[in-house]
Design a protein around this motif. Structure first.
Motif, mmCIF file in Angstrom:
data_model
loop_
_atom_site.group_PDB
_atom_site.id
_atom_site.type_symbol
_atom_site.label_atom_id
_atom_site.label_comp_id
_atom_site.label_asym_id
_atom_site.label_seq_id
_atom_site.Cartn_x
_atom_site.Cartn_y
_atom_site.Cartn_z
ATOM 1 N N GLN A 39 0.799 -1.594 0.289
ATOM 2 C CA GLN A 39 -0.128 -0.405 -0.415
ATOM 3 C C GLN A 39 0.898 1.198 0.261
ATOM 4 O O GLN A 39 -0.009 2.218 -0.473
ATOM 5 C CB GLN A 39 -0.933 -0.466 1.314
ATOM 6 C CG GLN A 39 -1.569 1.302 1.445
ATOM 7 C CD GLN A 39 -2.157 1.506 2.647
ATOM 8 O OE1 GLN A 39 -3.028 0.173 2.960
ATOM 9 N NE2 GLN A 39 -2.444 2.310 2.927
ATOM 10 N N ALA A 40 2.476 0.943 0.667
ATOM 11 C CA ALA A 40 2.597 2.442 0.524
ATOM 12 C C ALA A 40 2.983 2.322 -0.448
ATOM 13 O O ALA A 40 3.713 3.551 -0.660
ATOM 14 C CB ALA A 40 3.662 2.336 2.115
ATOM 15 N N ARG A 67 12.358 -6.395 8.118
ATOM 16 C CA ARG A 67 11.110 -5.766 8.555
ATOM 17 C C ARG A 67 11.175 -4.557 7.199
ATOM 18 O O ARG A 67 10.763 -4.299 6.783
ATOM 19 C CB ARG A 67 10.695 -5.411 9.500
ATOM 20 C CG ARG A 67 11.473 -4.142 11.206
ATOM 21 C CD ARG A 67 10.902 -4.203 12.292
ATOM 22 N NE ARG A 67 11.714 -3.820 12.741
ATOM 23 C CZ ARG A 67 12.232 -3.929 13.364
ATOM 24 N NH1 ARG A 67 12.600 -5.320 13.507
ATOM 25 N NH2 ARG A 67 12.920 -2.883 14.845
ATOM 26 N N THR A 68 12.650 -4.078 7.353
ATOM 27 C CA THR A 68 12.345 -2.574 6.691
ATOM 28 C C THR A 68 13.169 -3.355 4.748
ATOM 29 O O THR A 68 12.946 -2.521 3.872
ATOM 30 C CB THR A 68 13.458 -2.280 6.958
ATOM 31 O OG1 THR A 68 15.154 -2.243 8.099
ATOM 32 C CG2 THR A 68 12.674 -1.244 8.469
ATOM 33 N N ARG A 69 13.730 -4.163 4.986
ATOM 34 C CA ARG A 69 14.438 -5.303 3.177
ATOM 35 C C ARG A 69 13.050 -5.383 2.893
ATOM 36 O O ARG A 69 13.341 -5.030 2.120
ATOM 37 C CB ARG A 69 15.319 -6.233 4.079
ATOM 38 C CG ARG A 69 16.261 -5.886 4.720
ATOM 39 C CD ARG A 69 17.364 -6.576 4.204
ATOM 40 N NE ARG A 69 18.389 -7.857 3.445
ATOM 41 C CZ ARG A 69 19.263 -7.035 2.294
ATOM 42 N NH1 ARG A 69 19.827 -6.213 3.450
ATOM 43 N NH2 ARG A 69 19.479 -7.601 2.031
ATOM 44 N N GLU A 70 12.547 -6.228 4.143
ATOM 45 C CA GLU A 70 10.584 -6.240 2.529
ATOM 46 C C GLU A 70 10.156 -5.484 2.375
ATOM 47 O O GLU A 70 9.267 -5.512 1.707
ATOM 48 C CB GLU A 70 10.340 -7.558 3.577
ATOM 49 C CG GLU A 70 9.261 -8.275 3.001
ATOM 50 C CD GLU A 70 8.459 -9.185 3.840
ATOM 51 O OE1 GLU A 70 7.704 -10.119 3.048
ATOM 52 O OE2 GLU A 70 8.694 -9.848 5.322
ATOM 53 N N THR A 71 9.933 -4.805 3.153
ATOM 54 C CA THR A 71 8.941 -3.271 3.009
ATOM 55 C C THR A 71 9.782 -2.379 1.833
ATOM 56 O O THR A 71 9.049 -2.352 0.627
ATOM 57 C CB THR A 71 8.685 -2.572 4.082
ATOM 58 O OG1 THR A 71 8.293 -3.392 5.474
ATOM 59 C CG2 THR A 71 8.093 -1.037 3.859
ATOM 60 N N MET A 72 10.872 -2.330 1.816
ATOM 61 C CA MET A 72 11.607 -1.831 0.635
ATOM 62 C C MET A 72 11.051 -2.553 -0.657
ATOM 63 O O MET A 72 10.464 -2.486 -1.563
ATOM 64 C CB MET A 72 13.105 -1.554 0.859
ATOM 65 C CG MET A 72 13.392 -1.024 -0.595
ATOM 66 S SD MET A 72 13.345 0.655 -0.935
ATOM 67 C CE MET A 72 14.245 1.177 0.539
ATOM 68 N N PHE A 73 11.673 -4.052 -0.458
ATOM 69 C CA PHE A 73 11.802 -4.883 -1.988
ATOM 70 C C PHE A 73 9.796 -4.613 -2.509
ATOM 71 O O PHE A 73 9.613 -4.717 -3.666
ATOM 72 C CB PHE A 73 11.820 -5.866 -1.466
ATOM 73 C CG PHE A 73 12.842 -6.504 -1.313
ATOM 74 C CD1 PHE A 73 14.660 -5.350 -2.246
ATOM 75 C CD2 PHE A 73 13.823 -7.641 -0.149
ATOM 76 C CE1 PHE A 73 16.001 -5.450 -1.591
ATOM 77 C CE2 PHE A 73 15.052 -7.479 0.218
ATOM 78 C CZ PHE A 73 15.654 -6.409 -0.415
ATOM 79 N N LEU A 74 8.512 -4.800 -1.378
ATOM 80 C CA LEU A 74 7.224 -4.831 -1.848
ATOM 81 C C LEU A 74 6.931 -3.417 -2.246
ATOM 82 O O LEU A 74 6.550 -3.935 -3.166
ATOM 83 C CB LEU A 74 6.309 -5.276 -0.545
ATOM 84 C CG LEU A 74 6.442 -6.908 0.322
ATOM 85 C CD1 LEU A 74 6.113 -6.924 1.601
ATOM 86 C CD2 LEU A 74 6.211 -7.619 -1.177
ATOM 87 N N ALA A 75 7.703 -2.212 -1.504
ATOM 88 C CA ALA A 75 7.389 -1.528 -2.183
ATOM 89 C C ALA A 75 7.816 -0.683 -3.218
ATOM 90 O O ALA A 75 7.493 0.246 -4.463
ATOM 91 C CB ALA A 75 7.964 0.023 -0.873
ATOM 92 N N ARG A 76 8.900 -1.434 -3.844
ATOM 93 C CA ARG A 76 9.602 -1.225 -4.334
ATOM 94 C C ARG A 76 9.078 -1.723 -6.154
ATOM 95 O O ARG A 76 8.969 -1.701 -7.173
ATOM 96 C CB ARG A 76 11.665 -1.785 -5.052
ATOM 97 C CG ARG A 76 11.867 -0.384 -4.208
ATOM 98 C CD ARG A 76 13.205 -0.880 -3.658
ATOM 99 N NE ARG A 76 14.259 -1.381 -5.179
ATOM 100 C CZ ARG A 76 14.853 -0.274 -6.555
ATOM 101 N NH1 ARG A 76 15.016 0.913 -6.056
ATOM 102 N NH2 ARG A 76 15.623 -0.965 -7.614
#
Length: 197
Positions: A39-40, A67-76
């Motif tokens: 969503q972000a 948790r930040t790595r996965e958030t980054m990959f999903l956002a990208r």
């Protein structure tokens, strides 16, 4: 003047849901957290498009925790970008709660009532046993912030967001530790101010 920073807090983890102090413990996203990260990413895509910014031309930086790595990959992924092309910087890690990590706040209050009271009295400067304060985190972040010379997407943690609200937006040290921090949204730092989108 700091260039625009597009900040994403990592998505939810089970420890977030349980109210546990994560600090620098390496906890993975849960299912809701993965949805929030995507969503972000979608919100970020709209924001960058509205400003005429090419996502591929931006600097992408993140805390190295899972948790930040996965958030980054999903956002990208939402922006059609590959996983590669991210700078992981240890200075963007959350501050550590030391021996309090893994505990809920009621557990901290029961086990260390004096420490809990001291933190309530001065959340900015209080350092948990074996941990860091917001003031410590701010000093860790200052050299990183001084080195920012181009628009960037940053994926990090709630404490880091609050420290940047102080450093960039001038939020006072009494207010910064209790500022609202959201998952699944984008915090835009630009022209000495910050806005949640």
């Amino acid at each position: 003047m700091t260039p625009p920073l597009f900040f994403l807090r990592h998505g939810e983890t089970d420890w977030n849901a349980e109210g546990r102090l994560q600090g620098q413990k390496d906890i993975d996203l849960n299912a809701l957290g993965r949805q929030q990260a995507a969503q972000a990413g979608r919100k970020l895509k709209k924001i960058l498009s509205s400003r005429g910014l090419d996502p591929a031309a931006l600097c992408w930086q993140a805390s190295p925790l899972a948790r930040t790595r996965e958030t980054m990959f999903l956002a990208r992924k939402e922006l059609g970008l590959p996983a590669e092309g991210v700078v992981f910087d240890a200075r963007l890690r959350e501050f550590t709660f030391g021996r309090w990590e893994g505990k809920t706040w009621p557990e901290v209050c029961a086990e260390d009532p004096e420490g809990a009271a001291a933190r309530d009295a001065d959340k900015w400067r209080f350092r948990p046993p074996g941990g860091e304060s917001y003031a410590d985190l701010t000093e860790r972040l200052r050299p990183w912030l001084d080195a920012q010379h181009e628009p960037s997407v940053v994926v990090s943690h709630g404490g880091v967001a609050r420290a940047l609200m102080h450093l960039i937006g001038g939020l006072c040290v009494e207010r910064a530790p209790t500022a609202d921090i959201f998952q699944g949204r984008v915090l835009v730092f630009s022209a000495g101010r910050f806005d949640w989108i």
